[in-house]
Every structure is written in C-alpha cells, then in structure tokens.
Write an enzyme that holds these catalytic residues in place. Structure first.
Site, PDB file in Angstrom:
ATOM      1  N   ARG A 147       0.863  -1.188   0.000  1.00 49.18           N
ATOM      2  CA  ARG A 147       0.000   0.000   0.000  1.00 49.18           C
ATOM      3  C   ARG A 147       0.894   1.231   0.000  1.00 49.18           C
ATOM      4  O   ARG A 147       1.867   1.289   0.759  1.00 49.18           O
ATOM      5  CB  ARG A 147      -0.873  -0.036   1.257  1.00 49.18           C
ATOM      6  CG  ARG A 147      -1.906   1.057   1.313  1.00 49.18           C
ATOM      7  CD  ARG A 147      -2.893   0.819   2.431  1.00 49.18           C
ATOM      8  NE  ARG A 147      -2.296   0.998   3.744  1.00 49.18           N
ATOM      9  CZ  ARG A 147      -2.913   0.678   4.885  1.00 49.18           C
ATOM     10  NH1 ARG A 147      -4.131   0.153   4.859  1.00 49.18           N
ATOM     11  NH2 ARG A 147      -2.320   0.863   6.035  1.00 49.18           N
ATOM     12  N   TYR A 159      -2.540  11.396   6.250  1.00 48.64           N
ATOM     13  CA  TYR A 159      -2.765  10.072   6.831  1.00 48.64           C
ATOM     14  C   TYR A 159      -1.712   9.085   6.325  1.00 48.64           C
ATOM     15  O   TYR A 159      -1.384   9.067   5.139  1.00 48.64           O
ATOM     16  CB  TYR A 159      -4.171   9.532   6.451  1.00 48.64           C
ATOM     17  CG  TYR A 159      -4.218   8.034   6.596  1.00 48.64           C
ATOM     18  CD1 TYR A 159      -4.355   7.463   7.856  1.00 48.64           C
ATOM     19  CD2 TYR A 159      -3.992   7.200   5.509  1.00 48.64           C
ATOM     20  CE1 TYR A 159      -4.299   6.084   8.016  1.00 48.64           C
ATOM     21  CE2 TYR A 159      -3.932   5.830   5.658  1.00 48.64           C
ATOM     22  CZ  TYR A 159      -4.090   5.286   6.912  1.00 48.64           C
ATOM     23  OH  TYR A 159      -4.008   3.937   7.066  1.00 48.64           O
ATOM     24  N   ASP A 211      -4.843   3.673   0.556  1.00 48.76           N
ATOM     25  CA  ASP A 211      -5.896   3.879   1.566  1.00 48.76           C
ATOM     26  C   ASP A 211      -6.385   5.330   1.512  1.00 48.76           C
ATOM     27  O   ASP A 211      -5.594   6.256   1.738  1.00 48.76           O
ATOM     28  CB  ASP A 211      -5.312   3.569   2.955  1.00 48.76           C
ATOM     29  CG  ASP A 211      -6.391   3.448   4.017  1.00 48.76           C
ATOM     30  OD1 ASP A 211      -7.561   3.754   3.719  1.00 48.76           O
ATOM     31  OD2 ASP A 211      -6.050   3.038   5.156  1.00 48.76           O
ATOM     32  N   HIS A 213      -8.921   6.312   3.412  1.00 48.32           N
ATOM     33  CA  HIS A 213      -9.314   6.533   4.813  1.00 48.32           C
ATOM     34  C   HIS A 213     -10.602   7.346   4.936  1.00 48.32           C
ATOM     35  O   HIS A 213     -10.674   8.316   5.709  1.00 48.32           O
ATOM     36  CB  HIS A 213      -8.159   7.164   5.605  1.00 48.32           C
ATOM     37  CG  HIS A 213      -7.949   6.523   6.942  1.00 48.32           C
ATOM     38  ND1 HIS A 213      -8.375   7.097   8.101  1.00 48.32           N
ATOM     39  CD2 HIS A 213      -7.382   5.349   7.301  1.00 48.32           C
ATOM     40  CE1 HIS A 213      -8.059   6.309   9.131  1.00 48.32           C
ATOM     41  NE2 HIS A 213      -7.462   5.241   8.657  1.00 48.32           N
ATOM     42  N   GLU A 237      -8.811   1.644  -0.873  1.00 50.99           N
ATOM     43  CA  GLU A 237      -9.366   1.242   0.424  1.00 50.99           C
ATOM     44  C   GLU A 237     -10.192   2.381   1.011  1.00 50.99           C
ATOM     45  O   GLU A 237      -9.746   3.531   1.005  1.00 50.99           O
ATOM     46  CB  GLU A 237      -8.161   0.907   1.308  1.00 50.99           C
ATOM     47  CG  GLU A 237      -8.464   0.499   2.718  1.00 50.99           C
ATOM     48  CD  GLU A 237      -7.178  -0.011   3.391  1.00 50.99           C
ATOM     49  OE1 GLU A 237      -6.322  -0.642   2.724  1.00 50.99           O
ATOM     50  OE2 GLU A 237      -7.026   0.238   4.602  1.00 50.99           O
ATOM     51  N   GLU A 263     -12.999  -1.960   7.398  1.00 51.35           N
ATOM     52  CA  GLU A 263     -12.227  -2.121   8.636  1.00 51.35           C
ATOM     53  C   GLU A 263     -12.993  -1.611   9.852  1.00 51.35           C
ATOM     54  O   GLU A 263     -12.702  -2.019  10.969  1.00 51.35           O
ATOM     55  CB  GLU A 263     -10.849  -1.450   8.528  1.00 51.35           C
ATOM     56  CG  GLU A 263     -10.884   0.052   8.364  1.00 51.35           C
ATOM     57  CD  GLU A 263      -9.492   0.662   8.197  1.00 51.35           C
ATOM     58  OE1 GLU A 263      -8.697   0.130   7.404  1.00 51.35           O
ATOM     59  OE2 GLU A 263      -9.206   1.653   8.874  1.00 51.35           O
ATOM     60  N   ARG A 284     -13.230  -5.934   4.177  1.00 49.05           N
ATOM     61  CA  ARG A 284     -12.083  -5.779   5.085  1.00 49.05           C
ATOM     62  C   ARG A 284     -12.402  -5.976   6.561  1.00 49.05           C
ATOM     63  O   ARG A 284     -11.643  -5.577   7.440  1.00 49.05           O
ATOM     64  CB  ARG A 284     -11.471  -4.387   4.890  1.00 49.05           C
ATOM     65  CG  ARG A 284     -10.758  -4.303   3.580  1.00 49.05           C
ATOM     66  CD  ARG A 284      -9.987  -3.055   3.340  1.00 49.05           C
ATOM     67  NE  ARG A 284      -9.397  -2.378   4.482  1.00 49.05           N
ATOM     68  CZ  ARG A 284      -8.348  -2.826   5.171  1.00 49.05           C
ATOM     69  NH1 ARG A 284      -7.787  -3.964   4.872  1.00 49.05           N
ATOM     70  NH2 ARG A 284      -7.879  -2.123   6.179  1.00 49.05           N
ATOM     71  N   GLU A 340      -4.009  -7.640   5.500  1.00 45.34           N
ATOM     72  CA  GLU A 340      -3.156  -6.510   5.887  1.00 45.34           C
ATOM     73  C   GLU A 340      -2.173  -6.931   6.970  1.00 45.34           C
ATOM     74  O   GLU A 340      -2.522  -7.674   7.886  1.00 45.34           O
ATOM     75  CB  GLU A 340      -4.013  -5.347   6.412  1.00 45.34           C
ATOM     76  CG  GLU A 340      -3.153  -4.156   6.822  1.00 45.34           C
ATOM     77  CD  GLU A 340      -3.950  -2.967   7.339  1.00 45.34           C
ATOM     78  OE1 GLU A 340      -5.192  -3.043   7.405  1.00 45.34           O
ATOM     79  OE2 GLU A 340      -3.315  -1.960   7.696  1.00 45.34           O
ATOM     80  N   TRP A 403     -11.594  11.410   9.548  1.00 47.71           N
ATOM     81  CA  TRP A 403     -10.141  11.241   9.672  1.00 47.71           C
ATOM     82  C   TRP A 403      -9.674  10.016   8.918  1.00 47.71           C
ATOM     83  O   TRP A 403     -10.245   9.020   8.836  1.00 47.71           O
ATOM     84  CB  TRP A 403      -9.711  11.113  11.136  1.00 47.71           C
ATOM     85  CG  TRP A 403      -8.240  10.799  11.182  1.00 47.71           C
ATOM     86  CD1 TRP A 403      -7.216  11.655  10.881  1.00 47.71           C
ATOM     87  CD2 TRP A 403      -7.635   9.537  11.485  1.00 47.71           C
ATOM     88  NE1 TRP A 403      -6.006  11.005  10.977  1.00 47.71           N
ATOM     89  CE2 TRP A 403      -6.244   9.702  11.346  1.00 47.71           C
ATOM     90  CE3 TRP A 403      -8.136   8.291  11.854  1.00 47.71           C
ATOM     91  CZ2 TRP A 403      -5.338   8.665  11.556  1.00 47.71           C
ATOM     92  CZ3 TRP A 403      -7.259   7.262  12.066  1.00 47.71           C
ATOM     93  CH2 TRP A 403      -5.840   7.449  11.930  1.00 47.71           C
TER      94      TRP A 403
HETATM   95  C1  GCO Z   1      -5.300   0.544   8.117  1.00 47.08           C
HETATM   96  C2  GCO Z   1      -6.072   1.470   8.940  1.00 47.08           C
HETATM   97  C3  GCO Z   1      -5.537   1.816  10.253  1.00 47.08           C
HETATM   98  C4  GCO Z   1      -6.536   2.587  11.088  1.00 47.08           C
HETATM   99  C5  GCO Z   1      -6.390   2.199  12.518  1.00 47.08           C
HETATM  100  C6  GCO Z   1      -7.310   2.944  13.439  1.00 47.08           C
HETATM  101  O1  GCO Z   1      -4.253   0.076   8.508  1.00 47.08           O
HETATM  102  O2  GCO Z   1      -5.808   0.274   7.054  1.00 47.08           O
HETATM  103  O3  GCO Z   1      -6.756   2.438   8.204  1.00 47.08           O
HETATM  104  O4  GCO Z   1      -4.267   2.361  10.279  1.00 47.08           O
HETATM  105  O5  GCO Z   1      -6.367   3.952  10.915  1.00 47.08           O
HETATM  106  O6  GCO Z   1      -6.587   0.830  12.638  1.00 47.08           O
HETATM  107  O7  GCO Z   1      -7.121   2.517  14.750  1.00 47.08           O
HETATM  108 MG    MG Z   2      -7.330   1.447   6.247  1.00 50.06          MG
END
Ligand code: GCO
Ligand code: MG
Length: 403
Positions: A147, A159, A211, A213, A237, A263, A284, A340, A403
C-alpha cells in the site's frame, strides 16, 4: 470443559492492547484480542463487568451457543464495543478448542485451502523519493502487495505517514486528540501522480493498494478510481465513509478500479448491501472487530456467494492474537484475497509469543494447537496502559471531516 476464570489485561507493549484470558477446569487457556484503538477501556469494562461473570461455569466447547447468547442475549446488538468484546470471547474459545483437539485452528475450520496467506504492507514517505525508498525496502523483504501513501504537498499532515524518526505509523496522541488538516482538491490531484510515479519506477510486478481513509464524497471517489485505472490498482481502500453503503453505487458506476471497505464494520449487517449488490470487490472486516472467527466466517461465506474476496484489516492496533486468528481464517476460506500486515513493534514480542511466520510476502499461522499465540501476563504488567486518542481531522475552514 467448564470455564473457571475469565480476566482482562490492558497493557501497552509498544501500543495499547486489551487481552481476554479464559481458563477451563481442565487447565486449558485461550486468549482473545479485545482492543478497540482509543476506546480500550470501554471494551475492557464491557467484558469485565458484563461478560466475564456470564462465562464462568459455561462449557467452553459451545462456541456458537456462547456467541448467540452474548449477541442476542444483550438485546443491544452490534456496535464496535459489543462486537469487539464478543470477538475476544469467540477467539479465546476457538483457541481452547484447538488446544483440546491438539490442532491449529485452521485445521478445525476445514484445513489449508492454500499454502500461505498473501500479505500487504504499508510503504510511505514525506516525499516521493522517500516513498520510493520505503517501497524498495518492502520489495527487498519479499512483499508482493504494497500500500502506498505519501504526504500531500501543501498539507501539514497526511494520513499514513510516520512522524520523523517513527518506525511505524502511529497517529494516536496523549490526553487530547491531535488535530489534522485536510483539503480534498490537492489530494485528488496528487494521489494519481504518486501511484504513477511508483509504476514508472517499479513497473507492474507488484500489487498496489492505496488507503483513502474514508475522506472522499462518492463522486470524488469515482474520479479518483477513474484516474487510477491505468495504474491497475489491487484496490482503493475505504474511499468514502463506510457506513453509507449506497454511496458505493455511484463509485461503481464510474470506475473499474477495485474497491475495498470494512475495517470499521462490526457485523454482517454493515456489509449486506455492499456484498449482495456486488458494490465492492474486497471486504475488510476483521476478526477482532466483527465478532470473532465465528462471525467473520459468516461474512466471508456471504461474500463468496457474490464474488467478493476477503481483505481483513490488520493494523498494528490489532494485537498479535487477532492477527494470528485472522491467519487461521485466511488459510481456510475459499475466497481469500489478501491480509493486511502492519506488524507489531517491540516490546510486543516480550508479551506475545507467536507461532505464525512470514516469508516471501506470505504468512502461515504455524501448527501450534489453538491460535498459536501465548500471552505473558507478568511481562504485560511491565507495560502499563498508556491512554491515547486517534486524531480529529478538520478541513481548512475548520469544519470537522472524516479522519
Ligand atoms: C489501516 C487502517 C488503520 C486505522 C487504525 C485505526 O491500517 O488500514 O486504516 O491504520 O487507521 O486501525 O485505529
Ligand atoms: Mg485502512
């Protein structure tokens, strides 16, 4: 096989982990991960105050019945706190069942459906040159899926980029959440350039992931997916906030870039529409946040019917116990996609001893009975809980953003 003790340990060997330990009258011990990053004590209390007392005296072999009692019996269902607590119990009981049978859990789940589990890791950099260097380091370690994240020029924080000197990306901060700033326009311009630069330098021999996010609107995510099409992504992602399932219809109409989400999901109901309408390519959900091995397998079985593959969350805030549990599921399901792997930093290895191994970008859960992870309570006591919050994100005008 009655349960005689169930206790919760909150510790911070490198980062905060909540661990449930279940013991039976026969002397078997099972562990489960109950970590919910930034809200650890809520799950610890849910377990200690409301679940552990109910486990005492139950037959540890009755995993499905225990799951149903905890899920339906609470009346208040789903949600990250509840489902992380249920997950910890579920994994601890699978661990015990494996030990009782003298088999690794993946054998109980049907045995190996593959030789190993392909992992994806996380390469990042403040600049594209730094990202390329980190990418090469991951290639050198043998990873086949990577990634990529890089700081967005003009934005103070992005991020996925470790703080200077930080080995592993760790966004959480002390007694108040840190505040980040976000601007969609430069991100949308920059992300395709970043991915293009990786393809130009390294070619097409590695699976590339990115990602988002949860930061885009559906039409922005559609535009990103389109712009990334020439670069043949493995996936993007979490393009949009995950709870809005129908948003994925808009993204899907516009792009063939594969989509992954989940996630933050806790149950099959969070992804029912995404899966049954074929709006995503990878789901995920994780063992530790989606109700444990029992429930995650149900999600993956539904996904299999619709051609959706697994791609479980495996950030460093999921402990080695849940990473191991994930590997047992990944090994045994027909529709595995990728897992992951963000790793665990020392001194996690003082506290968790693991039987899983990683080589050439693939993991194997190992053949120790149960999930193959032991937890050293004395070592954990040397690393007390260190409260931390995930960041808050604001747009340039101060509006709170995802975030
Ligand atoms: C990832 C995630 C994480 C999250 C985290 C929050 O690895 O894909 O997005 O980094 O930000 O698990 O606690
Ligand atoms: Mg993620």
């Amino acid at each position: 096989m009655r349960i005689i003790d169930a206790r919760v340990v909150v510790s911070s060997p490198g980062r905060n982990y909540v661990t449930l330990i279940v013991e039976t009258e026969d002397g078997l011990t099972g562990i489960g991960d109950a970590t919910l990053n930034g809200r650890e004590l809520a799950v610890a209390s849910y377990l200690r105050d409301h679940v552990c007392p109910l486990l005492i005296g139950r037959d540890a072999r009755r995993i499905e019945d225990t799951w149903q009692c905890l899920y339906r019996g609470a009346y208040w269902r789903r949600g990250p706190v509840t489902m992380t607590a249920v997950a910890a119990v579920d994994v601890a009981l699978w661990d015990i069942k494996g030990k009782a049978a003298d088999m690794p859990v993946y054998q109980l789940l049907g045995g190996a459906a593959r030789d190993g589990v392909m992992l994806y890791t996380h390469a990042s950099g403040e600049t594209l040159a730094d990202l390329h260097e980190d990418f090469q380091a991951h290639l050198d370690q043998g990873f086949k899926a990577i990634r990529v994240q890089s700081a967005i020029p003009g934005l103070e924080k992005t991020y996925g980029i470790p703080a200077p000197g930080g080995e592993i990306y760790e966004p959480a901060s002390g007694s108040r959440p840190q505040e980040d700033r976000w601007d969609t326009a430069p991100y949308l311009d920059f992300a395709p350039q970043m991915v293009a630069s990786i393809r130009e330098e390294f070619g097409y021999g590695t699976h590339l992931l990115h990602d988002v996010h949860h930061r885009l609107s559906p039409i922005e995510a559609a535009r990103l997916g389109k712009a990334l099409e020439p670069h043949r992504m493995f996936w993007i992602e979490d393009p949009t906030p995950a709870e809005d399932q129908s948003a994925f219809r808009t993204i899907r109409q516009h792009t063939t870039t594969p989509l992954a989400v989940g996630e933050v999901f806790n149950s099959i109901w969070d992804c029912q529409q995404l899966i049954t309408e074929r709006l995503i390519d990878y789901i995920r959900a994780s063992v530790s946040h989606a109700g444990g091995i029992t429930h995650l397998r149900r999600i993956f079985a539904l996904a299999d019917l619709y051609g959706v593959r697994s791609g479980s969350h495996g950030a460093g805030d999921l402990s080695p116990a849940s990473f191991a549990a994930a590997l047992h599921v990944d090994m045994s399901i027909p529709n595995f996609g990728v897992q992951e792997y963000m790793g665990h930093r020392p001194p996690a290895d003082e506290v968790f001893s693991v039987s899983y191994s990683i080589s050439e970008g693939h993991a194997h859960p190992g053949d120790a009975p149960g999930i193959g992870v032991t937890f050293d309570e004395e070592a954990a006591a040397r690393h007390p809980y260190d409260p931390k919050y995930l960041p808050i994100n604001r747009r340039l005008d101060g509006t709170v953003h995802d975030w």
